[in-house]
Design a protein around this motif. Structure first.
Motif, PDB file in Angstrom:
ATOM      1  N   PRO A 133      86.802 103.444   5.950  1.00 15.40           N
ATOM      2  CA  PRO A 133      85.740 103.642   6.940  1.00 15.40           C
ATOM      3  C   PRO A 133      84.796 102.436   6.970  1.00 15.40           C
ATOM      4  CG  PRO A 133      85.571 105.254   5.139  1.00 15.40           C
ATOM      5  CD  PRO A 133      86.743 104.380   4.857  1.00 15.40           C
ATOM      6  N   LEU A 134      84.209 102.180   8.124  1.00 15.06           N
ATOM      7  CA  LEU A 134      83.321 101.039   8.290  1.00 15.06           C
ATOM      8  C   LEU A 134      82.180 101.061   7.274  1.00 15.06           C
ATOM      9  CD1 LEU A 134      82.617  98.512   9.905  1.00 15.06           C
ATOM     10  CD2 LEU A 134      81.362  99.967  11.504  1.00 15.06           C
ATOM     11  N   VAL A 180      90.228  94.138   0.639  1.00 15.15           N
ATOM     12  CA  VAL A 180      90.386  92.685   0.521  1.00 15.15           C
ATOM     13  C   VAL A 180      91.795  92.278   0.962  1.00 15.15           C
ATOM     14  CG1 VAL A 180      90.471  90.757  -1.098  1.00 15.15           C
ATOM     15  CG2 VAL A 180      88.604  92.418  -1.244  1.00 15.15           C
ATOM     16  N   ALA A 181      92.808  92.997   0.494  1.00 12.82           N
ATOM     17  CA  ALA A 181      94.191  92.681   0.874  1.00 12.82           C
ATOM     18  C   ALA A 181      94.386  92.866   2.377  1.00 12.82           C
ATOM     19  CB  ALA A 181      95.166  93.561   0.091  1.00 12.82           C
ATOM     20  N   GLY A 182      93.839  93.927   2.931  1.00 14.65           N
ATOM     21  CA  GLY A 182      93.934  94.156   4.374  1.00 14.65           C
ATOM     22  C   GLY A 182      93.240  93.065   5.169  1.00 14.65           C
ATOM     23  N   ALA A 183      92.099  92.613   4.676  1.00 13.66           N
ATOM     24  CA  ALA A 183      91.385  91.530   5.349  1.00 13.66           C
ATOM     25  C   ALA A 183      92.197  90.244   5.315  1.00 13.66           C
ATOM     26  CB  ALA A 183      90.013  91.317   4.701  1.00 13.66           C
ATOM     27  N   ALA A 184      92.838  89.955   4.196  1.00 15.79           N
ATOM     28  CA  ALA A 184      93.675  88.749   4.100  1.00 15.79           C
ATOM     29  C   ALA A 184      94.814  88.810   5.109  1.00 15.79           C
ATOM     30  CB  ALA A 184      94.217  88.586   2.679  1.00 15.79           C
ATOM     31  N   ALA A 207      87.729  96.319   8.441  1.00 15.09           N
ATOM     32  CA  ALA A 207      87.687  97.630   7.781  1.00 15.09           C
ATOM     33  C   ALA A 207      88.875  98.483   8.223  1.00 15.09           C
ATOM     34  CB  ALA A 207      86.377  98.337   8.099  1.00 15.09           C
ATOM     35  N   LYS A 208      89.128  98.492   9.529  1.00 17.54           N
ATOM     36  CA  LYS A 208      90.214  99.298  10.072  1.00 17.54           C
ATOM     37  C   LYS A 208      91.570  98.870   9.516  1.00 17.54           C
ATOM     38  CE  LYS A 208      92.236 100.672  14.477  1.00 17.54           C
ATOM     39  NZ  LYS A 208      92.228 100.446  15.922  1.00 17.54           N
TER      40      LYS A 208
END
Length: 190
Positions: free
Chosen positions: A38-39, A11-15, A32-33
């Motif tokens: 992993p996907l 979630v933090a990476g997506a933000a 995801a990356k």
């Protein structure tokens, strides 16, 4: 789904990715990356795919902002503004002017038809930030109407200023906007 360190990291990476690339440019694979997961984990934790992950990323960014504002607003609206400004300064400068607000990134791009939850979450985030600022202004003497106008101005001005800073690769606009917003706060709470 229970929160786990992997899920929280996703979630933090997506933000962060949304703040850098925007909604349309961020695929589920890139989301995801960006978190190092992993996907397959993406679909495990977010069975509704990109929409669910983006919605949660917006809510994550909202919660971080709310915590920052709420803590600083205990010391008044000027302190809240300064904390808000410093939060965006860290994001913009720390990313070498490549990142902005993930909430704004979701807001300015039209969602796919029938997929509006991320946009609703973004609208709710802006509303929460504005409400926190409005209440602080009211608590410090501003009348209700003036408090709402100034709080809305703060949120809108800072969101726009972050975009200007990114484009100009300079923090000058943030400093100028912050000074003008402090003046607006002081005028409202007299």
């Amino acid at each position: 789904m229970p929160d786990t360190p992997t899920r929280s990291q996703m979630v933090a990476g997506a933000a962060e990715l949304l703040g850098r690339r925007g909604l349309r440019a961020a695929s589920i694979r890139e989301l995801a990356k960006s978190s190092g997961a992993p996907l397959g984990s993406t679909y495990h934790y977010f069975p509704d795919g990109k929409v669910q992950l983006v919605t949660e990323a917006v809510r994550f960014a909202d919660e971080l902002t709310v915590r920052t504002l709420a803590a600083a607003l205990d010391n008044g609206p000027v302190a809240g503004l300064r904390a808000f400004v410093e939060m965006w300064r860290r994001v913009v400068v720390g990313s070498d002017f490549r990142a902005g607000c993930p909430v704004l990134a979701v807001s300015v791009q039209e969602p796919d038809e029938g997929v509006e939850e991320p946009l609703r979450s973004a609208a709710a985030a802006f509303e929460r930030w504005t409400e926190l600022l409005t209440q602080s202004l009211r608590d410090h003497g501003a009348d209700a109407e003036h408090a709402t106008r100034v709080a809305t101005l703060i949120v809108a001005a800072l969101e726009g200023t972050v975009a200007i800073c990114r484009a100009q690769r300079s923090i000058t606009a943030l400093d100028v906007t912050a000074a003008a917003l402090e003046d607006a706060i002081r005028a409202a709470i007299r």
